[in-house]
Structures are given as structure tokens and as C-alpha cells.
Design a protein around this motif. Structure first.
Motif, mmCIF file in Angstrom:
data_model
loop_
_atom_site.group_PDB
_atom_site.id
_atom_site.type_symbol
_atom_site.label_atom_id
_atom_site.label_comp_id
_atom_site.label_asym_id
_atom_site.label_seq_id
_atom_site.Cartn_x
_atom_site.Cartn_y
_atom_site.Cartn_z
ATOM 1 N N UNK A 74 63.190 66.579 64.026
ATOM 2 C CA UNK A 74 64.347 66.387 64.972
ATOM 3 C C UNK A 74 65.105 64.964 65.093
ATOM 4 N N UNK A 75 64.061 64.030 65.209
ATOM 5 C CA UNK A 75 64.595 62.622 65.204
ATOM 6 C C UNK A 75 65.281 62.296 64.054
ATOM 7 N N UNK A 91 57.244 64.448 58.615
ATOM 8 C CA UNK A 91 55.888 65.218 58.760
ATOM 9 C C UNK A 91 55.892 66.278 59.893
ATOM 10 N N UNK A 113 68.779 64.139 64.518
ATOM 11 C CA UNK A 113 69.375 63.573 65.460
ATOM 12 C C UNK A 113 70.238 62.227 64.756
ATOM 13 N N UNK A 114 69.385 61.446 64.029
ATOM 14 C CA UNK A 114 69.860 60.341 63.404
ATOM 15 C C UNK A 114 71.071 60.492 62.767
#
Lengths: 93, 537
Positions: free
Chosen positions: B381-382, B375, B385-386
Motif C-alpha cells: 500500500x505504501x 513484503x 501510494x508513492x
């Protein structure tokens, strides 16, 4: 985990009653806290802002997994939210 | 693109009810002959309940629509007599691959163990599913299937509802004790009764295309994050029978849907993905996904099943599968209530159990959709990163969410009897039965084939089985090489999957869910649990 409909509510930090129900350990756990802070800061040295943000995102996920406890993570997130917008959060709690 | 010719055409026939001076009265009227309405009609008819099944169309096949059908759904269709043709016609799969750019991030296997009659999944065009179900429905007495009977209004009463129906011969009315709305996301029944359908709409748009091509690719689910052929977005590919492939491309929130549906645009996108343009477009659609549900699936004598009651995004194949499982949950309860073997309040447990399933499906589907289409920049970014950590850390691999695929829901329900004994594993009350291979003489049989769609006690034979006076089927299984039961757990699968020890018993509901289990199955214990599972507890 994170639920948009029910974001974690900020805890009224400093309320002594909370010490008995909180699982998040906010006491100082490093014998040399300055060194720990320094390590995190140095990881960002030489990175552009967007790279720094990527590093933070990866670090958060790694540390969250290391914690491995949804309750502690939820409390840590609530404390972080309170640090970002203490006034706004206090108004809704 | 040109309208597709329908694959299967059915005939409208005038019903004597249309000549009746007053509305004809029926026990059960089902609105909508899709996979859910047809499964429900067949299940009820097999239980001796006559139904009228209304559909506003007279043909199927304008698009593949739902294509992934899960093991649990196939087990339901086995009991409805259509499991074999579905699996024969479908393509069986159990493996998935997830890519980031062009690198394989990880593979998963949805059913790594043997001893199951049905595979983790089949892919099959919804029109084939519906056609096979229509064939089965036509072979059963008690199903009055009326094509081009469009429900245009419904008025609910405390003891039933009045329906107004449009046909090629004009309108007529019907009165029903129970109306089951299986009429999909745009349910007329739901709209006419002003039932609120609330939830979340996702901003991202997705292109869904079915193409025909011959390709030597393995039968597996393939998902890409940020592939080289569709940078910054996601892609999904599935095989269907008849050389048809489903491709799903994320388009972002600002795509122009009309432009994206133009054949030359679609072809260019798919050619970039496939590396060639030797394919035909079968069906193209652009969607925005929604996750929403109505608050209560039971509104007096009107019951909602499938998409009329709940809607999810397609990542996880939770739409069609949950709808068919709604139907199986409702069928045995409604049949017991209509034959006065259970109180009408048993129907409330349908709302409770399938409401839990819907919440679970919405939760999984929302998490998947948010991972695929973040969203905000921070969420992206999260997610990134995952994906970046996944090749290096198992925990991140486990967080990569390209869709969590449908499995049988577990119910926290008053129909279950809580464990009174110590169990370390096995199948807990509120969970669906597990399959296992058993032996009878030199023959191997599947447990799911042995258990009929009635209350059943699975009894691990040690001494004599409890002498039940209640109408419960007994399936006795010898867990050792002793001579006491013709069915043997020769491979130890029953013992392992049910943590079965001699003398223990599992009471199964007619939908194959565990109602109760006992280390030492007694008549009193089993019959008390039987009463509870029929809403008499």
C-alpha cells in the motif's frame, strides 16, 4: 529510514528525561484539536476499508515529507508502534 | 531450451608446475577469471606483479549475465587499457524511464553535464567484457592464465595458502603468499575455508531473458510498475549490442521456476510485452535475489573480491561494478605491500573501504528490491501510494525506487587526511576523482587520461609547485590565462568541480581517490598525507 533488522525501539512514553532529547513535538499544536481530528476523520467518510487504508498510506507519505526530518519521523514511528503494541514493545525495550 | 554454444573457447595448457615434485611457490594466485579476477590480474601485472590466474572453465559465453557497466568501472578499465574497446563494443546510455501501467511516471538522466570522457553507463554482455579482458591479459607479461584449473581445496597458513587444483591431466598443488578469491557467488575458496556468507534472501522470483530482435527503440533503461502486459508485477528492459535485449519480469514468490523457463511460456510472456513474437530467445533464467556478504574480506593471506565477498540484487547494477572496484582498490595496495613500500596492514584498509562499499550497495539494493517486491500488504500500500502520488508530487517521484544505479563509493577511511581548510564543495577526501576537460595548446584532454594510476598531486598553478621528494606525480593545471602551466582549465571545469583556487592541491591515490586536499599545498602537508595514504599514518 525503516530498517527491518533494527526497527525503531518504542520510547518509554512519559519519561520526563525524554523531553530534553526528543525532537518530536507531542504537545498540542492545534488551537482547535477537535477540528483537526474531525478533518482527518471526514476524509475517510464514504470510503471502503481498503480505500481508507490507501488514503492513510498516501497521507503518511505526504506528512512525512512535510516533516522532512528523519529523527522526528523515527520518533513518530516509534510512538506509533508503541500505540499499536505497547505491551510487546515494552518487553523488548 | 537447448544449451547455448560457447562464444569464446580457450585452450588448456599444461604448466611446468604440474610436473614439480613439490608445490610450486607463487607470490599471488588469483582464483577465477571473470571480470573481477581478470581486472585484478591486469592491474597487478601493470604494476609489475606476476600473477597466476586460475579458472575452472575454458570457455565463456553461455549467458549474458552482468550487462550494465558504470562510468567508474569504465574509468578503471581505461587505466587497464581496455576502456576504448569496451565502450566501442557496448551501447552507451544515460537515460531511464519509469512507467506505471502505461503512463510515463518520470525520466532520469544519470549524467546531465558534459566534460566527462566516459558515459554514465554502457551495456555489454559479460562474455564480451571477459573476452576483451582476456585479450588484454594475454598481451601483458606476468599473467599466467590457466584454463580448466579448478581449485578444489585450500589450506590457509599465517604466511600464505596451499591450493589443490584439478586439471584434465590430474591434480597438482600450488603454494601462494597471497590468494585472491574472485570465484564468484559459489566461491569454492570461501566454502573450503568455512567463511560464513550471511544475509537476506528475497521471496520473489524474477525471469531474466535475453532475446534477439531488431527494434527501433531508444537506448535507455525502461522500468514498469504494474504494466498492462504483466499486471500487478514489474518489468525491466535494457538494450545490449548485437540486437540483444535484456528483459526482466517479476514472477512473484509462488511461481514454478521450471515451468516459467519453458520456451513457450517465456515466448508468450514476451510477446504480450512486445506486441509481436519476432524474436529469438538467447538465454533464460529464473532467479531469487539475495543480499549478503562475508564479515571480513581479508582472512589472513586470503582476500575475497567481488561476488565471493558480497552479493546484491541486480537493480542498480551494483554486482559487477562493485567487483571491479574491489579489484582496483586491492591492486595498488597489494603491489605496494609486495614491493615493501607499504606495511602489510595496508591490506586491512581494503576490507574497511570495500566493506563500506558493500554495505552501501546492499542497503541500496535491498531498498530497491523491497520497493519492487513489497513484503506485506501494508508495504504494498505504501509503495502504491508513492506511485499514485508521483505524478502530482516531486517528493513521491524521488521515492519511486526502480533501482539506484551504481556510482563510485565514498570511503570513510584512515587513509584519508581530514580537511584542514574550508571547502564548500569540490571532491572530499575518500571520494573518487571527477573528470574534466583541460586544454594543452589547441588540444583538449580529459583529466582521467592525464592522471596515471600512481600517487598524483593535482596542483592548481599559481606560483611554483611544491618540490616533492616523495614518488608523487605532479599534474599542474593553470586555472587562469597565466603562462605558468601547459595544462589549462580553459572551460573552468576543474575550478568548478574541484573548487580549485590558485595554490590548492589534491593528492590522489593510485586508484584515483582523493587522499587529501589543501588550499595551500605544501611539501610537508602533501608528504604527510602521502605517508598516511600508504598506511604509515
Amino acid at each position: 529510514m525503516w530498517d527491518r533488522a533494527h526497527p525503531p525501539r518504542a520510547l518509554p512514553i512519559g519519561d520526563p528525561a525524554l523531553r530534553f532529547i526528543m525532537r518530536l513535538d507531542t504537545s498540542s499544536r492545534f488551537s482547535d484539536p477537535d477540528a483537526a481530528y474531525r478533518l482527518v476523520v471526514e476524509a475517510h467518510r464514504g470510503l471502503a476499508d481498503e480505500e481508507s487504508r490507501k488514503l492513510d498510506a498516501a497521507l503518511i507519505l505526504i506528512l512525512a515529507n512535510q516533516i522532512g526530518d528523519l529523527t522526528v519521523l523515527r520518533e513518530a514511528l516509534a510512538l506509533s508502534r508503541a500505540a499499536v503494541a505497547p505491551v510487546k514493545e515494552a518487553a523488548t525495550s | 531450451m537447448a544449451e547455448r554454444k560457447p562464444l569464446f573457447q580457450f585452450a588448456y595448457r599444461r604448466s611446468p608446475d604440474q610436473d614439480a615434485r613439490e608445490s610450486a611457490h607463487h607470490g599471488v594466485v588469483i582464483v577465477g577469471a571473470g571480470p573481477v579476477g581478470l581486472s585484478l590480474a591486469i592491474d597487478l601485472a601493470q604494476r609489475g606483479i606476476a600473477v597466476v590466474l586460475l579458472d575452472n572453465s575454458d570457455r565463456i559465453g553461455e549467458g549474458s549475465r552482468g550487462i550494465c557497466y558504470a562510468k567508474r568501472t569504465l574509468e578503471v578499465w581505461d587505466r587497464l587499457g581496455v576502456g576504448d574497446p569496451m565502450v566501442e563494443k557496448g551501447v552507451t546510455w544515460r537515460r531511464g524511464k519509469v512507467f506505471r501501467s502505461s503512463d510515463l511516471l518520470y525520466e532520469f538522466d544519470l549524467l546531465p553535464e558534459g566534460g566527462h570522457k566516459r558515459p554514465a553507463f554502457i551495456n555489454l554482455q559479460q562474455y564480451h567484457v571477459e573476452n576483451l579482458l582476456v585479450g588484454r591479459a594475454a598481451a601483458l607479461p606476468g599473467i599466467d592464465l590457466r584454463w580448466r584449473n579448478e581449485v578444489v581445496d585450500i589450506v590457509a597458513h599465517p604466511d600464505g595458502a596451499d591450493l589443490r587444483i584439478e586439471t584434465p591431466d590430474g591434480p597438482y598443488g600450488l603454494r601462494a603468499d597471497w590468494v585472491i578469491a574472485c570465484d564468484g557467488v559459489n566461491s569454492t575458496v570461501r566454502k573450503r575455508l568455512n567463511v560464513e556468507f550471511a544475509g537476506e534472501m528475497f521471496d520473489d522470483q524474477f525471469l531474466i531473458a535475453d532475446i534477439k530482435m531488431s527494434a527501433e527503440l531508444p537506448t535507455e533503461r525502461r522500468f514498469w510498475f504494474d504494466p498492462p502486459f504483466h499486471e500487478g508485477r514489474s518489468a525491466l528492459m535494457h538494450r545490449q549490442p548485437d540486437d540483444v535485449w535484456r528483459i526482466d519480469l517479476q514472477l512473484g514468490p509462488h511461481a514454478d521456476a521450471e515451468r516459467e523457463k519453458r520456451p513457450e511460456i517465456v515466448r508468450a510472456r514476451l510477446a504480450a510485452m512486445l506486441g509481436h513474437d519476432e524474436f529469438e530467445l538467447e538465454w533464460v533464467s529464473v532467479y531469487r535475489f539475495q543480499c549478503r556478504r562475508i564479515r571480513s574480506f581479508v582472512q589472513g593471506r586470503v582476500v575475497f573480491c567481488g561476488d565471493s565477498a558480497h552479493q546484491v540484487s541486480p537493480f542498480g547494477a551494483r554486482g559487477g561494478n562493485s567487483g571491479v572496484q574491489d579489484a582496483e582498490n586491492l591492486a595498488w595496495k597489494l603491489a605496494l605491500v609486495l614491493s615493501d613500500e607499504a606495511p602489510a596492514s595496508l591490506i586491512a584498509s581494503y576490507d574497511l573501504e570495500r566493506g563500506q562499499a558493500a554495505d552501501d550497495n546492499i542497503r541500496h539494493s535491498t531498498r530497491s528490491t523491497d520497493f519492487i517486491a513489497p513484503h506485506s500488504a501494508a508495504e504494498a500500500r505504501l509503495r502504491d501510494a508513492t506511485l499514485a502520488l508521483a505524478p502530482h508530487a516531486d517528493f513521491a517521484k524521488r521515492m519511486v525506487n526502480s533501482g539506484r544505479l551504481s556510482t563510485a563509493s565514498v570511503y570513510d577511511t584512515p587513509l584519508s587526511t581530514a580537511d584542514g581548510d574550508v571547502w564548500g564543495g569540490g571532491v572530499p577526501p575518500g571520494a573518487a576523482m571527477q573528470d574534466a576537460i583541460l586544454s594543452k595548446g589547441s588540444e583538449n584532454l580529459y583529466l582521467t587520461d592525464i592522471v596515471a594510476p600512481r600517487f598524483t598531486l593535482l596542483f592548481a598553478q599559481a606560483v611554483a609547485a611544491p618540490k616533492l621528494s616523495a614518488p608523487i606525480d605532479l599534474v599542474a593545471i593553470a586555472t587562469t590565462q597565466g603562462p605558468c602551466a601547459p595544462l589549462r582549465d580553459a572551460q573552468g571545469q576543474f575550478a568548478a568541480r574541484y573548487e580549485a583556487t590558485p595554490g590548492c592541491g589534491y593528492l590522489l591515490r593510485p586508484d584515483g581517490y582523493v587522499a587529501a586536499r589543501f588550499r595551500d599545498a605544501t611539501v610537508e602537508g602533501v608528504e604527510a598525507a602521502f605517508g598516511r595514504a600508504r598506511g604509515k599514518g
